[in-house]
Design an enzyme around this catalytic site. Structure first.
Site, PDB file in Angstrom:
ATOM      1  N   THR A   1      27.694  33.492  38.527  1.00  0.00           N
ATOM      2  CA  THR A   1      27.952  34.842  39.038  1.00  0.00           C
ATOM      3  C   THR A   1      28.714  35.600  37.955  1.00  0.00           C
ATOM      4  OG1 THR A   1      30.119  34.344  40.015  1.00  0.00           O
ATOM      5  CG2 THR A   1      28.187  33.929  41.396  1.00  0.00           C
TER       6      THR A   1
ATOM      7  N   ILE B   1      35.219  27.876  35.860  1.00  0.00           N
ATOM      8  CA  ILE B   1      35.884  29.138  35.525  1.00  0.00           C
ATOM      9  C   ILE B   1      35.169  29.807  34.356  1.00  0.00           C
ATOM     10  CG2 ILE B   1      38.046  30.251  34.860  1.00  0.00           C
ATOM     11  CD1 ILE B   1      38.288  28.830  37.531  1.00  0.00           C
ATOM     12  N   LYS B   2      34.723  31.027  34.607  1.00  0.00           N
ATOM     13  CA  LYS B   2      33.986  31.771  33.572  1.00  0.00           C
ATOM     14  C   LYS B   2      34.959  32.703  32.850  1.00  0.00           C
ATOM     15  CE  LYS B   2      29.350  33.788  33.506  1.00  0.00           C
ATOM     16  NZ  LYS B   2      28.412  34.580  34.321  1.00  0.00           N
ATOM     17  N   LEU B   3      34.924  32.630  31.522  1.00  0.00           N
ATOM     18  CA  LEU B   3      35.884  33.379  30.701  1.00  0.00           C
ATOM     19  C   LEU B   3      35.146  34.158  29.624  1.00  0.00           C
ATOM     20  CD1 LEU B   3      37.844  30.117  30.388  1.00  0.00           C
ATOM     21  CD2 LEU B   3      38.943  32.161  31.347  1.00  0.00           C
TER      22      LEU B   3
END
Ligand code: E4P
Length: 217
Positions: A27, A82-84
């Site tokens: 997402t 966790i998207k960074l």
């Protein structure tokens, strides 16, 4: 090759997941906006549908704020990744979070050097955006090939997650190069099955079968 679906629409996720071919979900803030739902609520529901990693993106720009947001996101479910963003703060947060045992996805990658940095930061996934490169007449697939070569040269374990996929040929070409994962919109994943000769052949088989007057079972 792992298949992730690139959406926050739970009905689409359920449909693709029910096929038994889904390995995860990605997402981003735009997809959350499109879902029209609260990020925590919708991400929790997605995590309950899919067993594999569900990427949820931080929106802070600064390292310590990113870590605070990551803590909130990580509490949603065990399969949160966790998207960074691919910034210095994002890389620093990636290093800290992977060190704490979290899965991480470094996003908005547009160069091989950026991918090299993400691998050095211990990212679980690197997300090169193929379609957005093609949109401005760059070669998204060349980037996938470069990253594959660099990661293999040094035996980096970071998985290449081909993102911003727009066509079925993007999926095929990423697979040929050896991308570990592809994330694609639901319609693109479903379009992979389509071939006119399959439809034509099936029509002919069904027409001949009807002429036999038989039924199985
Ligand atoms: C990847 O994780 C991103 O969510 C996505 O693939 C971006 O795709 P787009 O360029 O079609 O927005």
């Amino acid at each position: 090759m792992k298949f992730f679906v690139d959406t926050a629409n739970v009905d689409d996720i359920r449909e693709i997941n029910d096929l038994g071919l889904l390995d995860g979900v990605t997402t981003n803030p735009s997809l959350i906006m499109k879902s029209g739902r609260d990020i925590i609520e919708v991400t929790k529901e997605i995590c309950s549908i899919v067993e594999g990693p569900v990427s949820a993106e931080v929106t802070a720009m600064e390292y310590s704020e990113m870590l605070k947001e990551a803590e909130v996101l990580a509490k949603i479910a065990d399969n949160i990744c966790i998207k960074l963003p691919l910034t210095l703060d994002g890389l620093k947060a990636c290093k800290a979070l992977t060190g704490d045992g979290h899965q991480t996805n470094v996003t908005l990658c547009f160069s091989a050097n950026q991918a090299l940095l993400a691998a050095k930061a211990g990212a679980t996934f690197i997300s090169p955006f193929i379609g957005r490169m093609d949109d401005i007449s760059l070669e998204g697939m060349e980037l996938i090939a470069e990253i594959r070569q660099i990661y293999d040269n040094y035996d980096f374990q970071t998985e290449i997650l081909a993102a911003s996929v727009r066509t079925v040929n993007h999926v095929k070409d990423a697979a040929l190069i050896g991308a570990d994962v592809v994330t694609a919109p639901p319609a693109t994943l479903k379009a992979l099955v389509k071939h006119p000769l399959t439809d034509k052949g099936l029509d002919a088989f069904m027409a001949d079968w009807a002429k036999t007057g038989q039924s199985i079972g």
